[in-house]
Scaffold this motif. Structure first.
Motif, PDB file in Angstrom:
ATOM      1  N   ASP A 144      -7.052  18.441   4.951  1.00  0.00           N
ATOM      2  CA  ASP A 144      -6.679  16.870   5.403  1.00  0.00           C
ATOM      3  C   ASP A 144      -7.373  15.771   4.736  1.00  0.00           C
ATOM      4  OD1 ASP A 144      -4.740  17.913   7.167  1.00  0.00           O
ATOM      5  OD2 ASP A 144      -5.840  17.514   9.142  1.00  0.00           O
ATOM      6  N   ALA A 145      -8.755  15.994   4.570  1.00  0.00           N
ATOM      7  CA  ALA A 145      -9.498  15.249   3.932  1.00  0.00           C
ATOM      8  C   ALA A 145      -9.263  15.118   2.540  1.00  0.00           C
ATOM      9  CB  ALA A 145     -10.967  15.501   4.082  1.00  0.00           C
ATOM     10  N   LEU A 146      -9.110  16.062   1.824  1.00  0.00           N
ATOM     11  CA  LEU A 146      -8.635  16.097   0.416  1.00  0.00           C
ATOM     12  C   LEU A 146      -7.192  15.314   0.086  1.00  0.00           C
ATOM     13  CD1 LEU A 146      -9.829  19.505  -0.799  1.00  0.00           C
ATOM     14  CD2 LEU A 146     -11.088  17.383  -0.990  1.00  0.00           C
ATOM     15  N   LEU A 147      -6.396  15.527   1.110  1.00  0.00           N
ATOM     16  CA  LEU A 147      -5.221  14.836   0.922  1.00  0.00           C
ATOM     17  C   LEU A 147      -5.354  13.419   0.945  1.00  0.00           C
ATOM     18  CD1 LEU A 147      -2.071  14.674   0.588  1.00  0.00           C
ATOM     19  CD2 LEU A 147      -1.982  15.315   3.262  1.00  0.00           C
ATOM     20  N   LEU A 148      -6.136  12.996   2.227  1.00  0.00           N
ATOM     21  CA  LEU A 148      -6.378  11.619   2.295  1.00  0.00           C
ATOM     22  C   LEU A 148      -6.912  10.922   1.263  1.00  0.00           C
ATOM     23  CD1 LEU A 148      -6.953  11.696   6.271  1.00  0.00           C
ATOM     24  CD2 LEU A 148      -4.824  10.842   4.811  1.00  0.00           C
ATOM     25  N   VAL A 149      -8.187  11.550   0.917  1.00  0.00           N
ATOM     26  CA  VAL A 149      -9.007  11.132  -0.457  1.00  0.00           C
ATOM     27  C   VAL A 149      -7.660  10.860  -1.615  1.00  0.00           C
ATOM     28  CG1 VAL A 149     -10.336  11.799  -2.302  1.00  0.00           C
ATOM     29  CG2 VAL A 149     -11.065  11.969   0.066  1.00  0.00           C
ATOM     30  N   SER A 150      -6.920  11.718  -1.982  1.00  0.00           N
ATOM     31  CA  SER A 150      -5.924  11.531  -2.860  1.00  0.00           C
ATOM     32  C   SER A 150      -5.062  10.467  -2.671  1.00  0.00           C
ATOM     33  CB  SER A 150      -5.008  12.961  -2.974  1.00  0.00           C
ATOM     34  OG  SER A 150      -5.875  13.899  -3.449  1.00  0.00           O
ATOM     35  N   GLU A 151      -4.693  10.259  -1.511  1.00  0.00           N
ATOM     36  CA  GLU A 151      -3.800   9.113  -1.080  1.00  0.00           C
ATOM     37  C   GLU A 151      -4.457   7.751  -1.247  1.00  0.00           C
ATOM     38  OE1 GLU A 151      -0.409   8.949  -0.473  1.00  0.00           O
ATOM     39  OE2 GLU A 151      -0.134  11.000  -0.458  1.00  0.00           O
ATOM     40  N   VAL A 152      -5.903   7.603  -0.723  1.00  0.00           N
ATOM     41  CA  VAL A 152      -6.305   6.139  -0.460  1.00  0.00           C
ATOM     42  C   VAL A 152      -6.639   5.951  -2.177  1.00  0.00           C
ATOM     43  CG1 VAL A 152      -8.472   4.907   0.177  1.00  0.00           C
ATOM     44  CG2 VAL A 152      -7.091   6.614   1.709  1.00  0.00           C
ATOM     45  N   VAL A 153      -7.223   6.849  -2.719  1.00  0.00           N
ATOM     46  CA  VAL A 153      -7.706   6.725  -4.284  1.00  0.00           C
ATOM     47  C   VAL A 153      -6.260   6.384  -5.062  1.00  0.00           C
ATOM     48  CG1 VAL A 153      -8.696   7.651  -6.553  1.00  0.00           C
ATOM     49  CG2 VAL A 153      -9.892   7.988  -4.150  1.00  0.00           C
ATOM     50  N   THR A 154      -5.240   7.021  -4.816  1.00  0.00           N
ATOM     51  CA  THR A 154      -3.991   6.622  -5.576  1.00  0.00           C
ATOM     52  C   THR A 154      -3.514   5.284  -5.356  1.00  0.00           C
ATOM     53  OG1 THR A 154      -3.366   9.134  -5.738  1.00  0.00           O
ATOM     54  CG2 THR A 154      -1.639   7.244  -5.849  1.00  0.00           C
ATOM     55  N   ASN A 155      -3.567   4.746  -3.983  1.00  0.00           N
ATOM     56  CA  ASN A 155      -3.361   3.810  -3.622  1.00  0.00           C
ATOM     57  C   ASN A 155      -4.314   2.457  -4.144  1.00  0.00           C
ATOM     58  OD1 ASN A 155      -1.002   4.479  -2.057  1.00  0.00           O
ATOM     59  ND2 ASN A 155      -1.988   4.233   0.058  1.00  0.00           N
ATOM     60  N   ALA A 156      -5.411   2.869  -4.286  1.00  0.00           N
ATOM     61  CA  ALA A 156      -6.262   1.917  -5.014  1.00  0.00           C
ATOM     62  C   ALA A 156      -6.137   1.672  -6.373  1.00  0.00           C
ATOM     63  CB  ALA A 156      -7.749   2.189  -4.589  1.00  0.00           C
ATOM     64  N   PHE A 157      -5.689   2.919  -7.025  1.00  0.00           N
ATOM     65  CA  PHE A 157      -5.346   2.927  -8.252  1.00  0.00           C
ATOM     66  C   PHE A 157      -4.082   1.963  -8.765  1.00  0.00           C
ATOM     67  CE2 PHE A 157      -4.094   4.808 -12.486  1.00  0.00           C
ATOM     68  CZ  PHE A 157      -5.128   4.595 -13.077  1.00  0.00           C
ATOM     69  N   ALA A 158      -3.131   2.281  -7.718  1.00  0.00           N
ATOM     70  CA  ALA A 158      -1.694   1.854  -8.030  1.00  0.00           C
ATOM     71  C   ALA A 158      -1.579   0.328  -7.512  1.00  0.00           C
ATOM     72  CB  ALA A 158      -0.753   2.474  -7.433  1.00  0.00           C
ATOM     73  N   HIS A 159      -2.290  -0.138  -6.363  1.00  0.00           N
ATOM     74  CA  HIS A 159      -2.241  -1.259  -5.794  1.00  0.00           C
ATOM     75  C   HIS A 159      -3.207  -2.384  -5.825  1.00  0.00           C
ATOM     76  CE1 HIS A 159       1.689   0.114  -4.566  1.00  0.00           C
ATOM     77  NE2 HIS A 159       1.095   1.140  -3.865  1.00  0.00           N
ATOM     78  N   GLY A 160      -4.617  -1.526  -6.039  1.00  0.00           N
ATOM     79  CA  GLY A 160      -5.725  -2.387  -5.929  1.00  0.00           C
ATOM     80  C   GLY A 160      -6.463  -2.839  -7.039  1.00  0.00           C
ATOM     81  N   GLY A 161      -6.006  -2.659  -8.286  1.00  0.00           N
ATOM     82  CA  GLY A 161      -6.599  -2.634  -9.427  1.00  0.00           C
ATOM     83  C   GLY A 161      -7.381  -1.799 -10.039  1.00  0.00           C
TER      84      GLY A 161
END
Length: 170
Positions: free
Chosen positions: A53-70
């Motif tokens: 769960d932790a690794l999946l959430l890290v992937s999601e949050v980092v991906t979102n930061a990459f895609a939507h947060g510059g």
């Protein structure tokens, strides 16, 4: 290497400065896996539900930061009382927003839904240079942690208005 392994802090906190580029999501997962294994021993081993769960959430949050947060510029990991607290900072001040109701058939847009379902708590804190999205995952039950750990150092928990606890969602 996409991020500098600039581990700073105490044995309860690790900060990694990230650079833009391919592989940043994998790198953040690798940092998180190492910290889980070192901090929680067998309970932090790959294949266990809290770890996955932790690794999946890290992937999601980092991906979102990459895609939507510059792009993410820092990953911070803290441990306290059997929990892993993950913070990902990016340069955008825009808070994460769901793109309508969750629809499992969509090819994207599942990150916030997964945070709601898998994290013990999560939130977003505005920063002078963007924002930090954070979440907590329980790795050890209270019975397994023994006496309470000292509070994790760092920026402290998010203000109450920014915090989303699983209990509040029910």
């Amino acid at each position: 290497m996409t991020g500098r392994d600039a581990e700073r802090g105490t044995s309860r906190t690790r900060r990694y400065e990230l650079t833009r580029g391919a592989g940043v999501v994998r790198e953040c997962r690798d940092h998180t896996q190492r910290a889980l294994s070192e901090w929680f021993g067998g309970a932090g081993a790959p294949g266990l539900t809290p770890v996955e769960d932790a690794l999946l959430l890290v992937s999601e949050v980092v991906t979102n930061a990459f895609a939507h947060g510059g792009g993410p510029y820092e990953l911070c990991l803290d441990r306290a009382e059997g929990r892993l607290w993950v913070r990902v900072s990016d340069a955008s001040p825009i808070r994460p927003q769901p793109h309508g109701p969750h629809r499992p058939g969509r090819t994207s847009g599942h990150g916030l839904y997964l945070l709601e379902r898998l994290a013990a708590a999560w939130g977003c804190v505005p920063r002078k240079n963007g924002k930090t999205v954070w979440f907590e995952v329980t790795v050890l039950s209270p019975e397994e942690t023994g006496p309470a750990d000292e509070p994790a150092p760092g920026d402290g928990p998010a203000p109450a208005a920014e915090r989303v606890d699983r209990a509040e969602r029910r």
